[in-house]
Design a protein around this motif. Structure first.
Motif, PDB file in Angstrom:
ATOM      1  N   ALA A 197      80.119  38.569 -69.295  1.00 17.68           N
ATOM      2  CA  ALA A 197      79.326  37.915 -68.262  1.00 17.68           C
ATOM      3  C   ALA A 197      80.052  36.649 -67.804  1.00 17.68           C
ATOM      4  CB  ALA A 197      77.939  37.574 -68.790  1.00 17.68           C
ATOM      5  N   SER A 198      80.044  36.433 -66.503  1.00 15.52           N
ATOM      6  CA  SER A 198      80.765  35.307 -65.929  1.00 15.52           C
ATOM      7  C   SER A 198      79.869  34.077 -65.855  1.00 15.52           C
ATOM      8  CB  SER A 198      81.250  35.687 -64.529  1.00 15.52           C
ATOM      9  OG  SER A 198      81.770  34.574 -63.873  1.00 15.52           O
ATOM     10  N   TYR A 252      68.863  39.243 -57.311  1.00 15.60           N
ATOM     11  CA  TYR A 252      68.356  40.010 -58.454  1.00 15.60           C
ATOM     12  C   TYR A 252      69.458  40.891 -59.043  1.00 15.60           C
ATOM     13  CZ  TYR A 252      65.837  43.521 -61.098  1.00 15.60           C
ATOM     14  OH  TYR A 252      65.434  44.375 -62.097  1.00 15.60           O
ATOM     15  N   LEU A 253      70.175  41.610 -58.175  1.00 17.75           N
ATOM     16  CA  LEU A 253      71.257  42.471 -58.655  1.00 17.75           C
ATOM     17  C   LEU A 253      72.365  41.651 -59.316  1.00 17.75           C
ATOM     18  CD1 LEU A 253      71.594  45.063 -55.753  1.00 17.75           C
ATOM     19  CD2 LEU A 253      70.703  45.453 -58.052  1.00 17.75           C
ATOM     20  N   GLY A 254      72.633  40.467 -58.779  1.00 24.14           N
ATOM     21  CA  GLY A 254      73.643  39.603 -59.379  1.00 24.14           C
ATOM     22  C   GLY A 254      73.262  39.158 -60.780  1.00 24.14           C
ATOM     23  N   TYR A 255      72.005  38.759 -60.952  1.00 23.57           N
ATOM     24  CA  TYR A 255      71.534  38.351 -62.272  1.00 23.57           C
ATOM     25  C   TYR A 255      71.628  39.495 -63.263  1.00 23.57           C
ATOM     26  CZ  TYR A 255      69.677  33.612 -62.128  1.00 23.57           C
ATOM     27  OH  TYR A 255      69.552  32.247 -62.112  1.00 23.57           O
ATOM     28  N   ILE A 256      71.067  40.643 -62.897  1.00 24.50           N
ATOM     29  CA  ILE A 256      71.059  41.795 -63.806  1.00 24.50           C
ATOM     30  C   ILE A 256      72.486  42.258 -64.092  1.00 24.50           C
ATOM     31  CG2 ILE A 256      70.345  44.218 -64.037  1.00 24.50           C
ATOM     32  CD1 ILE A 256      68.090  42.188 -64.334  1.00 24.50           C
ATOM     33  N   GLY A 257      73.289  42.387 -63.048  1.00 22.76           N
ATOM     34  CA  GLY A 257      74.654  42.876 -63.224  1.00 22.76           C
ATOM     35  C   GLY A 257      75.506  41.956 -64.074  1.00 22.76           C
ATOM     36  N   LYS A 293      76.262  45.035 -66.299  1.00 23.42           N
ATOM     37  CA  LYS A 293      76.082  46.349 -65.689  1.00 23.42           C
ATOM     38  C   LYS A 293      76.935  46.427 -64.427  1.00 23.42           C
ATOM     39  CE  LYS A 293      71.538  47.347 -67.499  1.00 23.42           C
ATOM     40  NZ  LYS A 293      70.196  47.791 -67.165  1.00 23.42           N
ATOM     41  N   VAL A 294      77.869  47.341 -64.437  1.00 18.03           N
ATOM     42  CA  VAL A 294      78.815  47.485 -63.333  1.00 18.03           C
ATOM     43  C   VAL A 294      78.132  47.927 -62.035  1.00 18.03           C
ATOM     44  CG1 VAL A 294      80.855  48.760 -62.551  1.00 18.03           C
ATOM     45  CG2 VAL A 294      80.791  47.784 -64.841  1.00 18.03           C
ATOM     46  N   PRO A 295      77.233  48.930 -62.045  1.00 14.82           N
ATOM     47  CA  PRO A 295      76.632  49.350 -60.765  1.00 14.82           C
ATOM     48  C   PRO A 295      75.842  48.246 -60.068  1.00 14.82           C
ATOM     49  CG  PRO A 295      76.235  51.006 -62.456  1.00 14.82           C
ATOM     50  CD  PRO A 295      76.822  49.810 -63.141  1.00 14.82           C
ATOM     51  N   GLU A 296      75.098  47.462 -60.834  1.00 10.88           N
ATOM     52  CA  GLU A 296      74.315  46.386 -60.236  1.00 10.88           C
ATOM     53  C   GLU A 296      75.220  45.293 -59.665  1.00 10.88           C
ATOM     54  OE1 GLU A 296      73.520  47.966 -62.941  1.00 10.88           O
ATOM     55  OE2 GLU A 296      71.395  48.455 -62.860  1.00 10.88           O
TER      56      GLU A 296
END
Length: 191
Positions: free
Chosen positions: A37-38, A94-99, A104-107
């Motif tokens: 995670a970055s 939202y996708l940035g947080y989850i990914g 998670k690569v797809p998110e």
């Protein structure tokens, strides 16, 4: 994305195991798992989430102030741009947080696609089109959102590259492990 340090591998592994045992409450944590995670991306996402309501309020107010002064087609165009930016920004964050946090690569890829294909063109349109009446507050809030967007795209690209490399390495290691187990049992490895 984990940063590489000049520390020797054994010392780094020992420090990681010590800090994992000392600072985490989950004792089943795998100390050999490298966190991908970055942190810079997460910090930018956090500040963007805090900034987003201010941007919505400022842009909504500016749109209301200049709405009657615009031609009919620009009224519809700016209203559509505002609604699309608002909905896409919520989904994108939202996708940035989850990914990022859950690696998670797809998110994270969805976050990048929304950023590049929807947010970036719309923000550039709002900042550069001379027929929209650009108010000073609008220029300031759009410029700040654009700065967030560009920095997040760069950080997300680097994080996505590290995550996909890690997943590819895990895939190849599993294939090697399955192949070597088949050889040990006297069976041919699967093709």
């Amino acid at each position: 994305m984990a940063a590489r340090t000049p520390l020797p591998h054994n010392l780094r592994r020992g420090l990681t195991a010590f800090s994992g045992a000392f600072f985490t409450t989950n004792k089943t944590w795998d100390s050999m798992h490298e966190v991908l995670a970055s942190l810079p991306l997460q910090v930018m996402l956090y500040f963007n989430v805090c900034y987003f309501p201010c941007w919505c309020l400022a842009e909504g107010t500016m749109l209301q102030l200049k709405y009657d002064l615009l031609p009919r087609y620009y009224q519809l165009l700016l209203l559509a741009a505002f609604l699309i930016l608002t909905m896409a920004e919520g989904t994108r964050l939202y996708l940035g947080y989850i990914g990022n946090l859950q690696e998670k690569v797809p998110e994270l890829a969805g976050f990048l696609l929304l950023s590049i294909l929807i947010q970036l063109p719309l923000l550039l349109f709002l900042l550069t089109d001379h027929l929209t009446i650009r108010l000073p507050l609008e220029l300031a809030v759009h410029s700040l959102l654009l700065a967030f967007l560009i920095c997040e795209v760069v950080a997300a690209f680097l994080a996505l590259r590290a995550m996909s490399r890690q997943l590819a390495a895990q895939f190849y290691l599993r294939q090697f492990k399955v192949g070597s187990q088949g050889d040990a049992a006297g069976h041919d490895p699967p093709h």
